[in-house]
Structure formats: C-alpha cells, structure tokens
Design an enzyme around this catalytic site. Structure first.
Site, PDB file in Angstrom:
ATOM      1  N   HIS A  10      12.889  26.368  61.559  1.00  0.00           N
ATOM      2  CA  HIS A  10      13.589  27.459  62.252  1.00  0.00           C
ATOM      3  C   HIS A  10      13.989  27.094  63.680  1.00  0.00           C
ATOM      4  CE1 HIS A  10      11.710  29.631  58.813  1.00  0.00           C
ATOM      5  NE2 HIS A  10      12.951  30.071  58.763  1.00  0.00           N
TER       6      HIS A  10
ATOM      7  N   ASP B  55      21.131  31.570  56.791  1.00  0.00           N
ATOM      8  CA  ASP B  55      19.823  31.082  56.336  1.00  0.00           C
ATOM      9  C   ASP B  55      19.570  31.564  54.912  1.00  0.00           C
ATOM     10  OD1 ASP B  55      17.363  29.912  56.305  1.00  0.00           O
ATOM     11  OD2 ASP B  55      16.356  31.493  57.424  1.00  0.00           O
TER      12      ASP B  55
ATOM     13  N   ASP C  74      24.761  43.296  50.853  1.00  0.00           N
ATOM     14  CA  ASP C  74      25.281  41.981  50.496  1.00  0.00           C
ATOM     15  C   ASP C  74      26.022  41.382  51.697  1.00  0.00           C
ATOM     16  OD1 ASP C  74      26.081  39.930  48.599  1.00  0.00           O
ATOM     17  OD2 ASP C  74      28.088  40.783  48.858  1.00  0.00           O
ATOM     18  N   ALA C  75      25.710  40.149  52.027  1.00  0.00           N
ATOM     19  CA  ALA C  75      26.294  39.518  53.217  1.00  0.00           C
ATOM     20  C   ALA C  75      27.819  39.420  53.118  1.00  0.00           C
ATOM     21  CB  ALA C  75      25.690  38.128  53.398  1.00  0.00           C
TER      22      ALA C  75
ATOM     23  N   ASP D 131      20.424  41.149  55.067  1.00  0.00           N
ATOM     24  CA  ASP D 131      19.740  40.582  53.905  1.00  0.00           C
ATOM     25  C   ASP D 131      19.814  41.622  52.799  1.00  0.00           C
ATOM     26  OD1 ASP D 131      17.242  38.154  53.779  1.00  0.00           O
ATOM     27  OD2 ASP D 131      17.780  39.438  52.067  1.00  0.00           O
TER      28      ASP D 131
ATOM     29  N   ASP E  31      13.076  36.795  56.327  1.00  0.00           N
ATOM     30  CA  ASP E  31      11.681  36.528  56.700  1.00  0.00           C
ATOM     31  C   ASP E  31      11.441  36.721  58.201  1.00  0.00           C
ATOM     32  OD1 ASP E  31      12.911  34.250  57.786  1.00  0.00           O
ATOM     33  OD2 ASP E  31      12.347  32.985  56.080  1.00  0.00           O
TER      34      ASP E  31
END
Lengths: 817, 342
Positions: A32, A134, A113-114, A81, A61
């Site tokens: 990260h 990511d 949804d991205a 996300d 996350d």
C-alpha cells in the site's frame, strides 16, 4: 463472494476473497505504501498549494485510504467499492490496521459499481487530482473490463491533466503478457504509464509470482526528474527513500521487451483473462531497463484486441503456422500452447487434460456431425468442404478408429476435436473430474529403473524452478525431496558403509575382510525416481525389496542388506542402467541449476531494490538447493565412467530366460536364478547352492548367499507374482465388462434384424432415446459392435502378452521357499 | 409426460420438497442433484438449469439439475452429475423420460450456449441400451469405480467385517490418543485447505481453489449435508476429511493427511469417525469415492485403494458419464471456429 479471515497464532491476519489472498498484515504495508505514496507525492509536487481530491476505486479494505490520509493536502477522498461486506469487515474486523480510515471525515464511502460511479462523475464533469485503482486481479470478464482501454479512457476523462493515477496490476515475471497488456491499455488511453514492481513475500508464498507490479501515470507524461526530490508522506514502514523507489522501476530488458507485442484490450476482449490464467514464469533477470529513462515510451503500441474469440489466439497461431508439419504434429503444438480458460486452471492441468485428444473425438457421433456440416457447406471454405467429403467417405465404410482419423491429415478433424476440448475446458468441474474413461487400464507398464526391457524412456524437460517447499528450511533434511521441490514423507531408512562398496572392497570382501565399525544410518536426501534415492553422501540406491537395495558404483553393483548394511552379493555393472541413471541425474541437475539461478536472481533483485523481509528463509532455501545439486554431482561421480551411447538391450544368458532386475535373470523353466558376477562370469543359484554352470555340477567356492534367496528373490518374486495377478484380474474385469456390452449389442442386433426382416428397412424403432429407421439402427449397432470388438481384441492381446514369466516366477518362488 | 424448466426452487417450497424427496429416494441420484448443490454451483458462477419431468397429471416425477458456465461464449455442456432422476428400473418409462429431457435440453440449448448434454446417473455397469445414442464422455464427474460400505450393520459388526489391518489401525490411532473433531465452521476452511494442499502436492492431485470449499461448506453445512473432520493429536492437526451426507448416502469427497506423524494412523481415525457420523445421520451407504478393485499396482487409484480396502465394503463399477451432442449447435460453433482460423 466468499471472504475468509485467517487469524494466525502470531496475531497476524490474512484475508482471502474468493480464495485469493487480499492482504497479509505482515507485509500489506509494502504494497500500500508503494501503490499510494508515490502518486500522492507526485500529485502534491505538481500542484503544491492545492487541496487534493482523490478517488479510490476498490480498496475497500481501507489501506490505500490510510496511506492517502497521511497527507494533509488531501481534502477529500471518494472511495468506491461495490462490496458492503468488505467495507463492513474493514470497519469492524481490522480498524486498527487501517487506522480507522473508513470513518475519517475526509473520506466518503460509495457502495456501488466503480464503472457506474466513474460514468456519473464523467457526466457531472467531476475532476480528481489523484485516482488509485486497487482492484483484485480479474478472474472474469467483469473484472477484466477494469483494465480495458475503455475504462482507462473514462478515468482519463475525470483526471485533471496534471493529476496522477496509480494502478494495481499483476506479476510482471509470472504473467508478463497480461502485465504489459494492462500497460498498453493505459498507454492507449493516453495516461502515459510507468511500470514498477517490488517483492511481496506473502504474494510469493501464495503462488502469485516472485514480484508484483503497479503502474503510475498521468495525462501529462511524467518526467524522470520529477522523481528526484519527491517528498513521500510519513510515517512509512517499508519505503525508505527515493533511491529505493527508483530502483522499483527497473526491469530485465528481455521482460520489458514483451510490451512491444502485448495487445491492449477493449471492453469485450477476453485476451487479458487468457493471459492471466496462463502463467509463463519469465526467467529473464537483471535491471537493465527502466522506464525512468524516458518521458514517452518509444516502443510501438500494438493494435487493440477487441472482441472475445472462440479459439484462443495462441491456438490460432499454432494452427496457422503449420508449414512442414503433419496434422498430428500440429495438434501436438495446439496441446502445448492451449491456455487455461478459467482462473483456477493451470497450464499443466490443461496439458494433461487434453493429452489424449481421442477421448474427445470418441464422445460424439462424428457421422451426423459431418452430415450437418456438409449441409452448411456454403458457410465453409472450399478446402474444408473437400476434407469433409473425404471424411464422410471414410466414415461411411465402417466404424473407423479415431486414431486413424487424426492421422489422416484432415484439418477439419483437428478443429472438431478442438471445439469439443474447449467445451470441456470451459466447464470448471471437468478438469477436476474424478475419473477418466480410458479402457483397459491394466496395460500400464511400470517405469522401472532396474529392468532393461522397460527403459526409463519418458524424458521430460526439467521444471524451470522448484515450486514445492521441500527445500525450505522447515522441511529440508527430514526426508527426500524431488526435482519439483516436493518433500516426500517416507519411512525408508538406509544402513550403509559409504565408500565400502567399490571394486576393491568387493575383492577384500571376498577375502573375508568385513567392516568392524557400525554402518551409517539415515534417510535419503533426494528422490531421483519413485524407487531410486540419493543418499547424503551421494550414493545411488535402488529399492529391490523391503529388505534389500541395489547400490550403484563405479566398478560393481552391490545388493545390500537393508538391515545391517552388509553386501549380500556383488554384481556386474549393468551399463544400460548406469546410462539411464546418469541421463536422469543429469536432467534433474540441470533443473536444479535453473532453480538456483532463478532464486539467486530474485534474492539479488530483492536486496538491491531494498525489499528484504523474510530474505533469510530464501537464502536458506537457496543454500539447500545448492547443497542438493552438489550431492547430485557426487552421485554422478560415484557412477564412474558412463557409456557414451545408450547400450543395447541385454539378452538373457540362457534361451528364453527373463530378467528379474539388472544383472539378475531367471531361466525359462523357473528353476534357477542367473547372476552376472563382476568378473563377467555367471553364477547359477537355486534353493540350496550356487554353481559355475547351468548343469549345477561345479559349485562356487564362495559361501552360498542364503540372504539373496530370503531377502531378495523370495520377496521380489512374491511381489511380482502378486502384481501380475492383479494386472491380470484388472484386464479380465475390463474384458468381462466389454463382453457384457457386446452381448447387449448383439441382442439389440438380433431384434433389429428381425424387425427389418418382418417390416422392411424403413420401419421406425427405438435407438436409445431416439426413434430412427431400423436399417440405420442396425448400421449404428454394427458400428458399436465393431468398436466393442476392437476393445475386446485389445484386452485379449494384453492378456495374452502377459509374459509366461509369471508361470516361471511362480514355479521358481515355490521351489525357493 | 412432459418437461418444463423449473424456477429456482427453495427447499421449503412444496415443489422443492417433492424434488428433494425424489432425488433422495432414487438410488441412481445423489447430492449433486440437490437444490443446495445447485445453489452452491450458482455461487461458483455457473448457470443452473433445472428441468422437471411431469406426469400427464402434472405431478413431478423426475428431472435433472444441470450446470453450465455462465459466460459460455464458445459453447459448453450442460452437465447433470448424479442424474438425471428417472425411474431407471422401468426401462420404457426411463427411455421416454430421458428422451423428453434430452429434447428439452436441446430445445433450450442456444439460450444457455450449450452444445451438448452430459449425464452421469449412479447406475451399475453394463449400461442399458437406452443410452445407445449417447457416447461415453471423455471424463467422469464422479468416481466411476468406487467402494460402497453398507452402513446398516452396527459399529461392532462393521469393525468385525473389516480387514484386520483396518480394525487394528483404527484402534491403534485411538490408543495413541488421536481424536477427531467434527466442524461446520467456515473458519476451519483455511486449515482444511492447508492440509489438502499439502496432500495434493505430495500425492500429485489437483485440489479445487479454496473458494470452492468456502462456497460448498457455506451452502451445504447449514443444511447438515457437509461436515469437516479433523484428526488431532497432541495439539496438532494430522489430517482432514470432507464428508457429504445426503439422503441415504454418505460420500467421502475429499481427504488429506499431513506429512507429520503419519505413524499415528490419522487416516484410519478420520474414516472411522466419518463412517460413524454418517450412521448417526441415518445414511445407509458410505461411498469411498474412488477405488481400484483388483489391486493393479499401476492404476492411478492404486495407492489409496490399498488403504480403503482395509475397511471392507463392496467394489462398485458405475457406468460413468455419457454425452449427447446437439449436432446443429455444435456445427454452429465449428463454423465460427473455422471462420476465426481463416
């Protein structure tokens, strides 16, 4: 979607989504920090006074957010996300790890949804200074679209011209084509990516490759000097300084070269998935290419791959480049290049699955298919129509063995087999299927090292690197390891006298000079073949029975008593066995050389780039491989001179005799064992004595080796006769089954014949679950009968070719007991 | 008789219960025809197509639950493992039912991107002539040669009927303090998988990805169909076993023994615990899932067959999987392939 949390005893946490490792708390910081901080620092440096807006796509996350929030220049983060579960876990299961990033007031969560989010942002003319993608590595088409040109074009649209984008990609060394495809998609979208990579022990351990790759890019191309004085946000745990960061941009030139042919992909393309599913383990090493040497990549940009294809492109190429090859060779190439069609398939699994294309051709009614294709001949090229007509002629005569069809050189047969194979490979359950349908499995031959008449003929290329963990410090030395690095648990222990068994010892032994010290004792270090072990001192031993093994050496071979390590008998060297053993040793030694090089390159790169966690384990593993390789050298040396060419197959010293194992024979009558002694003379042995001649008139002066009878011959023959019985039973069982099929077919035939006689050939009858004309039913039944009869013939042949050796062995065994 | 595609049935619906009862009562059926299995496969990204076979009176009398990859651009097979559910004992009825199912599958093939149908009922060899227009499939989804252990006798009787070595090793494991823990907890999957992975690497077989097992347990365990067993000794886990119990049959589907302390006979302890668990749940037959009956040392099943043989039981030879390709759909795909290659 399934999420698994693995909380380890050392309090570290690993999280898996759908079986893929997402992060391991022991080293997620490497990932990260590397993904987020360089892009953040560059964005800040380009617009120093501005409060930045960031978009995180994926990253539920919370770790990328944690990194970005280290900077006060970040005014607002949108995190998108689609999965509420991961967001929930990130807030409740590991908030300490992400430092409560997801509840930070500067961050706004969007559960959607991205693609939709970015579409809406584009419509609203929103703009970001920093975008971090990511996502997990794509396993399906939905995931692959997040690496398409279309997706990156949308991102470019909402990215400020000076803004930065950072993308999680794939392993450059393990899936180089996929990595560079992603690179070229970003390039096509004018985001000027720069590739960089690093080492992540947890990913390597999970089998994702020795390195992991990202991209950083911008609409205004990055200049190398922009990296010179970057201020990376703090605190940092793994990324020490700018020099270390710059080193992450270095690649082996041969690996970087692959970008010149990797196609960027459009939304509908499935080419990226095929490449991701087919790891190729690029072995290029070095750091002689870096994207920090240029502003714009001068490499040509290949044309985009646009739509899903039925036949994977590698297979298309194999089928097109067939100059000078016959059809079966072309098909072999197809088998070699067939990529995995699903995330869970591996290349070796696919290769194994289609190694026998006949079984796929056998599963369909070729004749009806050919008729159907000929009905649509206008849609086919003329050459294939001609082939189809030829094929129809072949099929009309009688049932034809598909083996012959494949060898007739018809391209259409290959295409049909290919389509059936693809249909099978696409279904995820088939490659894990529990059985296969090869008939007459009793005919498998044992790959024995010690029989000259079944040479160890399967010579494969050595594995490019050891995949198993057998050389790791936790397992090494506890039991033998094979060429794949697999640790083999075993109870086999050896007692031996090291250098005692050479030619001079043989002479001393015969002069009754026995060792006074205790024998060495230990397990094997390396497993060369299932029955051949290499001991720690490099001696090569082959298991004969539970009580005895054969030791190979430069002048003689010794049958050794496994209990006390003492020689039972000495035998003449079997040059064919020595030759085979040497070939095998040499092949496996080359494999280990490759592994040593790969491991060393990786360690060099990791330490050069400054990513060093867990390096000691790697070093220990490397040392163990090097040590084992040295032992193989010793083993080769212990063999002494090696015949230059493969020695001819040995003939029995008596007419009709059978070889039991190297340099030991049994006569045709099953009354004597014949031992080839080191001096070239023969010894003839039965239950009570051993002699110079077959007539048993001249006893040998040395004492009768009764242990050779009890510990070698009796158990060896017992095992052999038991195995023969089992193989025979197996073939008989298959034969019974085939015969009952035949009898059912014959009764069908009788019935169809009587119907045809009474009602004529056009009468309609049941044929399985179809209703067809009786003459056609009769024809198909005759085909089935021919097919079954052929199988019965094969089984009968196998049965009759089971050597008469079995009878002789049984008789001999009886006489020895 | 007629065939209709059923909606996704819940186990609690009337039709769902009827289906489950039909599958469980059919000796040629199995868990892969259960609604829960369908749900599991759906989670794995497969399309599930459920064909119901009805009597003229609209009563559900059979059918098949098929799976096919959801994004089958190429054309794949509809697969009905453990099925179809048909009155196989009545040849005429079964023939008619199978014909209707096949025709329905062919009729709907294009909608699912199917080029063929694969069935694999648990029928013993030889295959009846009603499969005459079908061909042996290139792979079997189930273990075609296997070993069934009759679970109706008592535990003592089962032990008495075993080979002495089996009985001895079961007792040896117990004497040495190997215990077996039965779990239905998803949190145990990583442990299960680690052991399976170790065994797969050692014994050279492919293990499905971990999420396969996550989804399987998450779907089947709450219904009492899936059980994870772990053999434990002195704080270490020595082996694992995944047991499926459904209707009359228990299936030992997966198992793996660690490389550590193999002399503790954890494999025997696990099998015995699984057999007893299956008995407790009312199963009458235990499928060892793969067995080579003749002792052929070169057969791929040779190694574990020696182990399984110690438990007694009866060797069973099933007919295996059978394929029926839909000629027109297959021709479509072949023509597409030819065009791509042109």
């Amino acid at each position: 979607m399934t999420i698994v949390l693995d909380q380890r005893s050392d309090q570290s946490l690993a999280v898996y989504i759908d079986g893929d490792l997402q992060f391991d708390s022991r080293d997620e910081g490497v990932y990260h920090e590397l993904l987020a901080l360089p892009a953040l620092a560059l964005a800040q440096a380009r617009r120093p006074k501005r409060q930045l807006r960031a978009l995180i796509c994926g990253g539920g996350d919370g770790f990328v957010a944690r990194e970005l929030l280290k900077s006060s220049a970040i005014k607002q983060i949108d995190l998108v996300d689609y999965d509420p579960t991961i967001l929930d876990l990130a807030q409740n299961e590991w908030p300490e790890l992400n430092q409560h990033a997801l509840t930070n007031p500067r961050l706004k969560l969007h559960i959607c949804d991205a693609v939709q989010f970015v579409d809406l942002a584009a419509q609203a003319a929103d703009e970001y200074d920093l975008i971090i993608c990511d996502f997990t590595v794509p396993r399906d088409q939905a995931g692959a679209r997040l690496h398409s040109i279309d997706w990156y074009q949308q991102l470019a649209y909402i990215l400020h011209p000076q803004g930065l984008i950072a993308v999680n990609a794939a392993s450059p060394s393990q899936t180089p084509v996929a990595y560079w495809m992603m690179y070229n998609s970003i390039r096509t979208a004018d985001l000027n990516p720069k590739p960089y990579r690093f080492a992540l022990p947890s990913f390597t351990e999970a089998g994702y490759g020795d390195d992991w790759g990202f991209f950083i890019g911008s609409r205004r191309a990055l200049r190398p000097r922009e990296f010179d004085h970057l201020a990376l946000a703090e605190p940092r745990e793994f990324l020490h300084d700018i020099e270390q960061l710059k080193r992450a941009f270095a690649f082996p030139a041969a690996l970087a070269e692959k970008r010149t042919t990797a196609q960027p992909t459009k939304l509908a393309s499935d080419a990226l998935l095929h490449s991701l599913f087919a790891p190729t383990w690029d072995e290029a090493s070095g750091t002689d290419w870096t994207s920090l040497d240029f502003v714009h990549d001068p490499a040509p940009l290949p044309k985009p791959h646009t739509s899903p294809t039925l036949v994977p492109s590698a297979v298309q190429q194999a089928l097109q480049a067939d100059q000078g090859l016959d059809e079966s060779q072309v098909f072999e190439q197809v088998v070699q290049v067939m990529p995995a069609l699903r995330a869970e398939q591996t290349r070796s699994m696919v290769r194994e699955f289609i190694a026998n294309p006949l079984r796929f051709l056998n599963s369909l009614d070729l004749r009806s298919l050919v008729e159907a294709l000929l009905r649509r001949s206008r849609e086919l090229p003329r050459k294939l129509v001609t082939e189809l007509r030829l094929l129809r002629r072949h099929l009309q005569r009688t049932w034809e063995n598909p083996q012959l069809l494949l060898s007739r050189g018809l391209r259409i047969v290959s295409v049909i087999a290919l389509v059936i194979i693809l249909a099978n490979l696409l279904h995820p359950d088939t490659t894990y299927a529990k059985g296969d349908t090869s008939p007459g499995s009793g005919a498998t031959s044992s790959q024995s090292m010690v029989r000259t008449n079944s040479p160890y003929d399967v010579v494969q290329a050595p594995p490019s690197t050891v995949a198993g963990r057998g050389f790791a410090s936790s397992t090494y030395g506890r039991g033998p390891v094979d060429e794949y690095g697999t640790y083999i648990p075993t109870t086999r222990r050896y007692r031996y006298y090291g250098s005692y068994y050479g030619g001079s010892s043989y002479r001393n032994y015969n002069r009754n000079q026995r060792p006074s010290e205790d024998p060495n004792e230990g397990g094997a270090l390396y497993r060369l073949t299932p029955e051949t072990d290499i001991l720690a001192n490099g001696e090569i031993v082959i298991i004969l029975t539970d009580q005895a093994y054969l030791l190979l050496a430069d002048q003689v071979m010794t049958v050794v008593d496994a209990e006390d390590g003492l020689p039972i008998v000495f035998l003449q060297r079997d040059e064919a066995l020595i030759w085979r053993t040497h070939r095998e040793l040499d092949r496996q030694r080359r494999g280990l050389d490759g592994s040593v090089k790969a491991k060393q390159d990786w360690i060099d790169w990791v330490s050069w780039a400054g990513f060093v966690p867990w390096r000691n384990d790697d070093q220990a593993e490397l040392n163990n491989i090097v040590q084992t390789r040295g032992t193989l050298d010793q083993a080769i040396k212990s063999l002494g001179s090696i015949p230059a060419n493969q020695p001819a197959i040995r003939v029995a010293p008596t007419a009709g005799g059978f070889q039991l194992f190297s340099s030991v024979w049994m006569n045709a009558e099953g009354s004597l064992a014949i031992l080839e002694q080191p001096d070239g003379s023969k010894a003839y042995l039965n239950k009570t004595g051993w002699f110079r001649d077959a007539a048993l008139t001249q006893p040998l002066s040395e004492p009768y080796p009764d242990e050779f009878r009890t510990k070698v011959l009796v158990p060896f023959l017992t095992k052999q006769t038991t195995e023969y019985e089992a193989i025979k039973k197996r073939i008989e069982a298959d034969l019974t089954s085939a015969k009952s099929d035949l009898s059912l077919l014959n009764s069908d035939k009788t019935e169809y014949t009587s119907i045809q006689t009474s009602y004529g050939p056009s009468d309609i009858v049941d044929y399985g679950t179809t209703e067809i004309r009786v003459d056609e039913a009769l024809r198909r039944t005759n085909d089935d009968i021919a097919r079954t009869q052929q199988l019965i013939q094969i089984l009968n042949d196998q049965l009759s070719s089971l050597p008469k050796q079995n009878d002789a062995a049984k008789k001999f065994l009886q006489s020895l007991k | 008789m007629y065939v209709a595609i059923l909606p996704q049935l819940s186990v609690s619906s009337e039709l769902g219960q009827k289906w489950e009862a039909l599958v469980q009562a059919n000796p040629a059926g199995g868990v892969m025809q259960s609604l829960a299995w369908g749900q599991f496969k759906q989670q794995r990204g497969l399309n599930v197509v459920h064909f119901g076979l009805f009597a003229a009176t609209d009563q559900l009398i059979g059918g098949m639950l098929c799976t096919i990859p959801a994004q089958s651009g190429v054309g794949s097979n509809l697969i009905a493992a453990d099925g179809p559910i048909l009155p196989w004992h009545d040849q005429a009825l079964a023939r008619q039912g199978l014909r209707l199912l096949r025709e329905a599958a062919e009729h709907h093939a294009s909608a699912y991107g199917a080029v063929g149908l694969r069935i694999e009922p648990r029928l013993e060899r030889p295959a009846s002539n009603l499969l005459r227009d079908w061909r042996r499939a290139p792979v079997d989804m189930l273990a075609r040669e296997t070993l069934y252990l009759d679970l109706r006798p008592s535990a003592e009787q089962l032990l008495a009927a075993m080979k002495p070595k089996g009985r001895y090793n079961i007792r040896l494991a117990a004497r040495r303090g190997v215990t077996v823990r039965i779990s239905h907890d998803l949190a145990d999957i990583p442990l299960f998988y680690r052991l399976m992975d170790e065994a797969g690497e050692r014994d050279d077989f492919y293990v499905e990805p971990i999420d396969h097992f996550n989804d399987l347990l998450a779907t089947l365990a709450p219904l009492g169909y899936a059980h994870l067993l772990f053999a434990e000794y002195a704080g270490q886990t020595l082996g694992t076993l995944l047991l499926i119990t459904y209707g009359q049959r228990a299936v030992y589907q997966y198992g793996g023994i660690s490389n550590q302390l193999r002399e503790q006979m954890a494999g025997y302890a696990l099998q015995w615990a699984a057999i007893q668990q299956a008995q407790r749940l009312g199963c009458t037959s235990y499928d060892f899932y793969g067995f080579e009956p003749t002792g052929d040392p070169h057969h791929p099943f040779a190694g574990f067959s020696r182990f399984k043989r110690a438990f007694g039981g009866q060797a069973i030879a099933l007919i295996g999987a059978y394929d029926y390709y839909f000629t027109e759909q297959l021709a479509d795909v072949i023509i597409r392939a030819v065009r791509e290659l042109a």
